[in-house]
Structure formats: C-alpha cells, structure tokens
Scaffold this motif. Sequence first.
Motif, PDB file in Angstrom:
ATOM      1  N   THR A 214       0.845  -1.193   0.000  1.00 26.65           N
ATOM      2  CA  THR A 214       0.000   0.000   0.000  1.00 26.65           C
ATOM      3  C   THR A 214       0.879   1.240   0.000  1.00 26.65           C
ATOM      4  O   THR A 214       1.804   1.341   0.803  1.00 26.65           O
ATOM      5  CB  THR A 214      -0.921   0.017   1.241  1.00 26.65           C
ATOM      6  OG1 THR A 214      -1.688  -1.181   1.271  1.00 26.65           O
ATOM      7  CG2 THR A 214      -1.845   1.211   1.205  1.00 26.65           C
ATOM      8  N   HIS A 215       0.593   2.182  -0.897  1.00 27.81           N
ATOM      9  CA  HIS A 215       1.303   3.456  -0.978  1.00 27.81           C
ATOM     10  C   HIS A 215       0.326   4.603  -0.739  1.00 27.81           C
ATOM     11  O   HIS A 215      -0.876   4.468  -0.992  1.00 27.81           O
ATOM     12  CB  HIS A 215       1.940   3.646  -2.356  1.00 27.81           C
ATOM     13  CG  HIS A 215       3.004   2.657  -2.706  1.00 27.81           C
ATOM     14  ND1 HIS A 215       2.714   1.378  -3.158  1.00 27.81           N
ATOM     15  CD2 HIS A 215       4.354   2.746  -2.673  1.00 27.81           C
ATOM     16  CE1 HIS A 215       3.844   0.735  -3.405  1.00 27.81           C
ATOM     17  NE2 HIS A 215       4.855   1.538  -3.124  1.00 27.81           N
ATOM     18  N   ASN A 216       0.849   5.739  -0.287  1.00 23.57           N
ATOM     19  CA  ASN A 216       0.015   6.930  -0.247  1.00 23.57           C
ATOM     20  C   ASN A 216       0.081   7.651  -1.584  1.00 23.57           C
ATOM     21  O   ASN A 216       0.743   7.186  -2.532  1.00 23.57           O
ATOM     22  CB  ASN A 216       0.393   7.845   0.928  1.00 23.57           C
ATOM     23  CG  ASN A 216       1.780   8.467   0.792  1.00 23.57           C
ATOM     24  OD1 ASN A 216       2.437   8.364  -0.254  1.00 23.57           O
ATOM     25  ND2 ASN A 216       2.227   9.127   1.847  1.00 23.57           N
ATOM     26  N   ALA A 217      -0.579   8.789  -1.683  1.00 25.59           N
ATOM     27  CA  ALA A 217      -0.654   9.503  -2.947  1.00 25.59           C
ATOM     28  C   ALA A 217       0.706   9.989  -3.426  1.00 25.59           C
ATOM     29  O   ALA A 217       0.908  10.216  -4.628  1.00 25.59           O
ATOM     30  CB  ALA A 217      -1.613  10.688  -2.818  1.00 25.59           C
ATOM     31  N   SER A 218       1.656  10.131  -2.507  1.00 25.13           N
ATOM     32  CA  SER A 218       3.010  10.575  -2.852  1.00 25.13           C
ATOM     33  C   SER A 218       3.934   9.418  -3.188  1.00 25.13           C
ATOM     34  O   SER A 218       5.114   9.630  -3.471  1.00 25.13           O
ATOM     35  CB  SER A 218       3.604  11.390  -1.700  1.00 25.13           C
ATOM     36  OG  SER A 218       2.821  12.522  -1.424  1.00 25.13           O
ATOM     37  N   GLY A 219       3.417   8.188  -3.135  1.00 27.53           N
ATOM     38  CA  GLY A 219       4.223   7.024  -3.475  1.00 27.53           C
ATOM     39  C   GLY A 219       4.997   6.432  -2.316  1.00 27.53           C
ATOM     40  O   GLY A 219       5.813   5.519  -2.518  1.00 27.53           O
ATOM     41  N   VAL A 220       4.760   6.916  -1.087  1.00 25.29           N
ATOM     42  CA  VAL A 220       5.454   6.389   0.088  1.00 25.29           C
ATOM     43  C   VAL A 220       4.744   5.134   0.585  1.00 25.29           C
ATOM     44  O   VAL A 220       3.507   5.092   0.662  1.00 25.29           O
ATOM     45  CB  VAL A 220       5.511   7.445   1.209  1.00 25.29           C
ATOM     46  CG1 VAL A 220       6.137   6.866   2.474  1.00 25.29           C
ATOM     47  CG2 VAL A 220       6.293   8.672   0.741  1.00 25.29           C
ATOM     48  N   ILE A 221       5.517   4.105   0.934  1.00 29.50           N
ATOM     49  CA  ILE A 221       4.950   2.830   1.375  1.00 29.50           C
ATOM     50  C   ILE A 221       4.288   2.979   2.746  1.00 29.50           C
ATOM     51  O   ILE A 221       4.896   3.457   3.706  1.00 29.50           O
ATOM     52  CB  ILE A 221       6.037   1.751   1.442  1.00 29.50           C
ATOM     53  CG1 ILE A 221       6.551   1.433   0.034  1.00 29.50           C
ATOM     54  CG2 ILE A 221       5.515   0.480   2.115  1.00 29.50           C
ATOM     55  CD1 ILE A 221       7.758   0.517   0.021  1.00 29.50           C
ATOM     56  N   LEU A 222       3.029   2.533   2.830  1.00 27.47           N
ATOM     57  CA  LEU A 222       2.299   2.517   4.092  1.00 27.47           C
ATOM     58  C   LEU A 222       2.210   1.111   4.679  1.00 27.47           C
ATOM     59  O   LEU A 222       1.996   0.966   5.883  1.00 27.47           O
ATOM     60  CB  LEU A 222       0.889   3.082   3.903  1.00 27.47           C
ATOM     61  CG  LEU A 222       0.789   4.504   3.360  1.00 27.47           C
ATOM     62  CD1 LEU A 222      -0.675   4.922   3.257  1.00 27.47           C
ATOM     63  CD2 LEU A 222       1.576   5.485   4.228  1.00 27.47           C
ATOM     64  N   ALA A 223       2.352   0.093   3.855  1.00 22.11           N
ATOM     65  CA  ALA A 223       2.356  -1.294   4.328  1.00 22.11           C
ATOM     66  C   ALA A 223       2.948  -2.168   3.227  1.00 22.11           C
ATOM     67  O   ALA A 223       2.707  -1.937   2.038  1.00 22.11           O
ATOM     68  CB  ALA A 223       0.949  -1.779   4.674  1.00 22.11           C
ATOM     69  N   CYS A 224       3.735  -3.175   3.634  1.00 21.65           N
ATOM     70  CA  CYS A 224       4.316  -4.090   2.648  1.00 21.65           C
ATOM     71  C   CYS A 224       4.841  -5.326   3.367  1.00 21.65           C
ATOM     72  O   CYS A 224       4.867  -5.397   4.592  1.00 21.65           O
ATOM     73  CB  CYS A 224       5.442  -3.425   1.857  1.00 21.65           C
ATOM     74  SG  CYS A 224       6.950  -3.078   2.808  1.00 21.65           S
ATOM     75  N   GLY A 225       5.283  -6.284   2.581  1.00 25.54           N
ATOM     76  CA  GLY A 225       5.863  -7.501   3.130  1.00 25.54           C
ATOM     77  C   GLY A 225       6.852  -8.094   2.162  1.00 25.54           C
ATOM     78  O   GLY A 225       6.988  -7.645   1.020  1.00 25.54           O
ATOM     79  N   SER A 226       7.555  -9.139   2.618  1.00 28.79           N
ATOM     80  CA  SER A 226       8.566  -9.768   1.769  1.00 28.79           C
ATOM     81  C   SER A 226       8.869 -11.158   2.278  1.00 28.79           C
ATOM     82  O   SER A 226       8.550 -11.512   3.423  1.00 28.79           O
ATOM     83  CB  SER A 226       9.843  -8.913   1.768  1.00 28.79           C
ATOM     84  OG  SER A 226      10.805  -9.422   0.872  1.00 28.79           O
ATOM     85  N   SER A 227       9.493 -11.945   1.402  1.00 31.31           N
ATOM     86  CA  SER A 227      10.004 -13.252   1.795  1.00 31.31           C
ATOM     87  C   SER A 227      11.488 -13.321   1.474  1.00 31.31           C
ATOM     88  O   SER A 227      11.964 -12.653   0.554  1.00 31.31           O
ATOM     89  CB  SER A 227       9.257 -14.378   1.071  1.00 31.31           C
ATOM     90  OG  SER A 227       9.487 -14.310  -0.331  1.00 31.31           O
ATOM     91  N   PHE A 228      12.213 -14.124   2.244  1.00 30.60           N
ATOM     92  CA  PHE A 228      13.649 -14.319   2.053  1.00 30.60           C
ATOM     93  C   PHE A 228      13.921 -15.805   1.885  1.00 30.60           C
ATOM     94  O   PHE A 228      13.319 -16.644   2.566  1.00 30.60           O
ATOM     95  CB  PHE A 228      14.459 -13.831   3.263  1.00 30.60           C
ATOM     96  CG  PHE A 228      14.199 -12.410   3.691  1.00 30.60           C
ATOM     97  CD1 PHE A 228      13.666 -11.479   2.827  1.00 30.60           C
ATOM     98  CD2 PHE A 228      14.511 -12.014   4.983  1.00 30.60           C
ATOM     99  CE1 PHE A 228      13.434 -10.172   3.226  1.00 30.60           C
ATOM    100  CE2 PHE A 228      14.286 -10.711   5.396  1.00 30.60           C
ATOM    101  CZ  PHE A 228      13.746  -9.785   4.527  1.00 30.60           C
ATOM    102  N   GLN A 229      14.864 -16.114   0.987  1.00 32.83           N
ATOM    103  CA  GLN A 229      15.295 -17.499   0.802  1.00 32.83           C
ATOM    104  C   GLN A 229      16.824 -17.552   0.889  1.00 32.83           C
ATOM    105  O   GLN A 229      17.508 -16.645   0.407  1.00 32.83           O
ATOM    106  CB  GLN A 229      14.835 -18.033  -0.558  1.00 32.83           C
ATOM    107  CG  GLN A 229      13.325 -18.067  -0.752  1.00 32.83           C
ATOM    108  CD  GLN A 229      12.735 -16.705  -1.098  1.00 32.83           C
ATOM    109  OE1 GLN A 229      13.332 -15.914  -1.811  1.00 32.83           O
ATOM    110  NE2 GLN A 229      11.550 -16.424  -0.568  1.00 32.83           N
ATOM    111  N   TRP A 230      17.321 -18.628   1.478  1.00 33.03           N
ATOM    112  CA  TRP A 230      18.764 -18.773   1.646  1.00 33.03           C
ATOM    113  C   TRP A 230      19.392 -19.753   0.657  1.00 33.03           C
ATOM    114  O   TRP A 230      20.589 -19.978   0.687  1.00 33.03           O
ATOM    115  CB  TRP A 230      19.086 -19.183   3.082  1.00 33.03           C
ATOM    116  CG  TRP A 230      19.142 -18.002   4.012  1.00 33.03           C
ATOM    117  CD1 TRP A 230      20.262 -17.338   4.419  1.00 33.03           C
ATOM    118  CD2 TRP A 230      18.044 -17.333   4.635  1.00 33.03           C
ATOM    119  NE1 TRP A 230      19.931 -16.288   5.253  1.00 33.03           N
ATOM    120  CE2 TRP A 230      18.569 -16.266   5.405  1.00 33.03           C
ATOM    121  CE3 TRP A 230      16.659 -17.521   4.617  1.00 33.03           C
ATOM    122  CZ2 TRP A 230      17.777 -15.403   6.144  1.00 33.03           C
ATOM    123  CZ3 TRP A 230      15.866 -16.663   5.352  1.00 33.03           C
ATOM    124  CH2 TRP A 230      16.416 -15.613   6.104  1.00 33.03           C
ATOM    125  N   GLY A 231      18.609 -20.349  -0.218  1.00 25.18           N
ATOM    126  CA  GLY A 231      19.177 -21.199  -1.255  1.00 25.18           C
ATOM    127  C   GLY A 231      18.660 -22.616  -1.211  1.00 25.18           C
ATOM    128  O   GLY A 231      17.977 -23.029  -0.269  1.00 25.18           O
TER     129      GLY A 231
END
Length: 360
Positions: A214-231
Amino acid sequence: MVDNPIRFGIIGCAEIAKKVSRAINLAPNSIIYAIGSRLIEKAKKFVRENGLSDTVNIYGSYEEVLGDPSVDAVYMPLPTSLHVQWAVMAAQKKKHLLLEKPTALSVADLNQILDACESNGVQFMDGTMWLHHPRTLKMKEMLYDPKLFGQIRLIHSTSTFAETQEFFENNIRVKPDLDALGALGDTGWYCIMAILWAVNYQLPKTVTALPAPTHNASGVILACGSSFQWGEEDTKIATFHCGFLSHVSMDLSIYGSNGSLHLKDFIIPYQENSASFDFTSGAKFAELHLGWNLKPTQVQVASELPQEALMVQEFATLVNSIRSSGSKPDRKWPEISRKTQLVLDAVMKSIEIGFKPVAL
C-alpha cells in the motif's frame, strides 16, 4: 554515575529523542551535555518539558553542537533524508554517532556514513533498542542449542500500528522528501533486523517482495511484506509484514526442527523491568491428536535498566574504551546496520521491478 561520563549532544528534538534523552540520563556512564535544534526556542522547550538539567547547553543550530569540543558523542534522530549530511559531518568532527533508524535511504548513502566513521575512528551504532535487552541474548542462547531447537526452518516477524488521519497528513514518515522509505524504513527495519539476528546475520540469497503493498498519494509505502530465501541447500525461509495500517503488533516467531520460539513484544517489551518469550521443545500431538504432550514454557528475563538505557550504556562503554585506551571502534554494529540496509534496499527494488526476486 561513573567519573568522566560520555557527554552526549542531541541533534534534533524529534519525539523519539524524549525517550533516548531519558535513557542517556538513566545510563550510568553518560550525560546529556548539549541539545541542538534549528530553532533555539524549540531546544529550550525540549529541555524544559523533559526536565533536563539547567547545565545542559542549548544551541540554535546543529553545527554548534558538532562544533562544541566537549561533546563526545551525538545522538541523531533527524529525518532520514538528512542523515548523510549531518552524520558525515559529525564523524568528521570526531563525534561518535548513535544514529536513529532507518540509518539511510540506501546502502550507498549508509556507506558514506560508515566510511566517514571508520576514517575518523569514531564508533557507529544505530538506535535499534531491542538488541540490547538481556532477553535477546537469552533467546539466542536457546535458539542455538541444537538439542533444544535443532535447525532453523522458518522465521516470521511483524511490526505494525494503526495511525490517525493527522499522522497520514503530517508525519515525516509519510513525506517523500523526509523519509521516503515510509513504513519499510520505519517498522520494516525491525522486521528485517530480527530475521537477520535469528540467523546470525547470514544474508539471504534472494529477497522477494510480496504483491500488493500500500502506498500513499506521494508514493510512500504505508504497508508491505517480503520473503527471504537462503538457497537450495539451506532450506530455511523467512517472511515479514510491516505497516502503518493495522493494529499494533511486534511479533517474532522462529521455528526449528525440534523447537519453536514466540514473542509478541520483541521491539518494545510490555514492561521495562522484565520481558518474556514462549519456548517449546520436543512438542508432539497427544494420542488421537486430542491435544499436545506439553505446553510452551514462558521464559522470563529481568532487566535492571530499560533496553534503551542499556543501548546507551553499551555505546558509551565502547566510546570510553576508544577515548581512554585507544581501542578501535567495534565493527559489529556498523556491519549489522549495513546488512539490514542492504536487505531493505533489496525489498524496495523487488517492489519496483514487479515483485521479482532480487539476488544478494
């Protein structure tokens, strides 16, 4: 109070500076020596409202704090966009640097800060407080007991809070010219660092942002997530969610081949003088899967000082060692910050390229 304590200058009167100024006063080896703001009336108000000593030097500019030869170290809670300018200047003035997180807008910017600190022989540490709580050390001891926990397989962290309309209109954390990383730089910093902490700061091979931030009108992130993998050979994975849009959470869950660890307050403990976490080892389902063979053990860890005062105490101890015995700055802390920033950059890049994996 020890003799010859580390004398702190605070640059900027942000809200978080109230908490850290209290911590500097609580730590036995530091004092607040100077406060600087672009408006001297704001600095005077900060001293008055926070009950600071009449002996604190009050300055109407950041330059005056950095130019004071009696200031040993600076705490810098400025907007992230100002970090490179003022952190590099602080290092050049031989001031040890306790820098609020996120440390920079990119790892390239942070490299400038860390290079300046290293070339001038000053200690760097970011303001992530929970790393200094004794609970954190106790958790690490149990995580890396192979009989209790086994191999780490999965990590999940969250850091969220729901904010007001006033926040979304006026807070610096949603302004692209002040803190362009938004929630990822603020709450996401904790999530990323917690994951790296759990794996002894071993960088993942790939970082993949989760769709639909989710971004605001200025493009700043208001909520996000991610995943990481080690191989392929290292099968552990990690996920996180951060944001300004949902009810307060500070969860950290770590699952191993023989145990699991959970806590709901990893960033700010429920209380100052004690913190706990749930630990389970060797759990199995009871006969007919009608329950479990055991319940989690709640591990309680006392703390003589609030975690932010322990952070200041540890930082001041390192500074004193450099000042009094010519020790080298501890490279552990800048390395932790840099790895966190590196992964944060990868999350941002993955968002920008359509949630594709980014290799590290």
